[in-house]
Design a protein around this motif. Structure first.
Motif, short mmCIF file in Angstrom:
data_model
loop_
_atom_site.label_atom_id
_atom_site.label_comp_id
_atom_site.label_asym_id
_atom_site.label_seq_id
_atom_site.Cartn_x
_atom_site.Cartn_y
_atom_site.Cartn_z
N ASP A 1 42.70 28.87 82.16
CA ASP A 1 41.82 28.53 83.28
C ASP A 1 41.34 27.09 83.25
OD1 ASP A 1 40.09 28.73 81.13
OD2 ASP A 1 38.64 30.03 82.15
N ARG A 2 41.82 26.33 82.26
CA ARG A 2 41.38 24.94 82.18
C ARG A 2 42.37 24.14 81.35
NH1 ARG A 2 39.41 27.96 78.30
NH2 ARG A 2 38.90 27.00 76.33
N ILE B 1 48.05 30.81 85.49
CA ILE B 1 46.79 30.13 85.76
C ILE B 1 45.78 31.19 86.21
CG2 ILE B 1 45.62 28.41 87.20
CD1 ILE B 1 47.76 27.07 85.57
N CYS C 1 39.86 29.12 86.99
CA CYS C 1 39.96 27.80 87.62
C CYS C 1 39.61 27.97 89.11
CB CYS C 1 41.41 27.36 87.45
SG CYS C 1 41.85 25.87 88.32
N GLY D 1 43.73 24.74 91.35
CA GLY D 1 44.81 25.47 90.69
C GLY D 1 46.13 24.72 90.66
N LEU E 1 46.08 21.87 88.11
CA LEU E 1 46.18 22.37 86.74
C LEU E 1 47.62 22.81 86.44
CD1 LEU E 1 44.94 23.16 84.03
CD2 LEU E 1 44.18 25.33 85.06
#
Ligand SMILES: *Cc1c(COP(=O)(O)O)cnc(C)c1O
Length: 231
Positions: free
Chosen positions: A98-99, A121, A133, A138, A141
């Protein structure tokens, strides 16, 4: 109901919902969430046909996986960067990236292990959810993680909101599905025991099921019902 008959009934219900939506049932994977389950229950589900399992905690997974048949293993808990090496050792897929720092830690660990790690993700599509996220971030990332050869970004994971309002659940899943369409990949992991029908209608390709497979051993149970039509 035994775990085996519960699995068979769950799979049949998912297949029926898929067909009602004009979808191929084989396009929807059923992942059994094994958290806090006795090994016998998980083994029974696997013997009945369950092909993929998920765990939220590294330590539980380490103990359980040593004794279970070699099914596909998904990590769905919060990714701590200091656990990246263990996650790469234990799991086939990490669904909960998520990051950026979590993704980069997994990439470094996968590189050292000489493997390519499939990841999803994790999107936050529900206000009270702690992790995930923001959908608007999204794509960025995914792009940053795709720059790493040791990661393969396969798609998106999301949790529906814990509310009774079926429309709010459907809307959250639709937001996840839209973001998934922009990110691309093969896997849209969303839908749990109380909201899998909405998830199937919104295009989920992977349901993560705990309560409906193993019975209610946990603190939260979602309302279970059937309602809106396929979109
Ligand atoms: C526990 C859990 C599930 C499944 O929960 P249900 O009991 O089936 O609603 C799915 N995803 C995650 C991340 C979980 O922790």
């Amino acid at each position: 109901m035994t775990v085996a008959s519960g699995y068979t009934a769950m799979r049949a219900a998912v297949d029926a919902e898929a067909r009602a939506c004009g979808r191929d049932p084989r396009s929807i994977a059923l992942v059994g969430v094994a958290k806090r389950q006795p090994l016998e229950a998980v083994t029974e589900a696997i013997a009945a046909g369950l092909e993929e399992i998920a765990e939220n905690y590294v330590q539980e997974a380490r103990q359980a996986f040593a004794l279970l048949p070699p099914v596909r293993r998904h990590f769905i808990g919060h990714v701590q960067t200091n656990k990246a090496k263990a996650l790469v050792e234990l799991f086939d897929v990490v669904q909960s990236v998520d990051r950026l720092d979590a993704g980069l830690a997994l990439a470094a660990a996968a590189e050292r292990a000489g493997r390519v790690l499939p990841v999803l993700i994790q999107l936050n599509v529900s206000a009270p959810e702690r992790f995930g996220c923001p959908p608007a971030a999204g794509e960025r990332l995914a792009e940053q993680l795709r720059a790493r050869d040791a990661l393969r970004v396969d798609g998106v994971m999301a949790m529906g909101p814990l509310v009774a309002d079926r429309r709010a659940i459907a809307e959250a899943f639709e937001l996840a599905a839209k973001t998934f369409a922009r990110i691309g990949g093969s896997t849209l992991s969303m839908g749990m025991s109380g909201d899998w029908r909405e998830a199937v209608r919104a295009g989920s390709t992977m349901l993560r099921i705990w309560t409906a497979l193993f019975g209610d051993r946990g603190p939260t149970l979602r309302s279970q019902r059937v309602g809106a039509q396929c979109s």
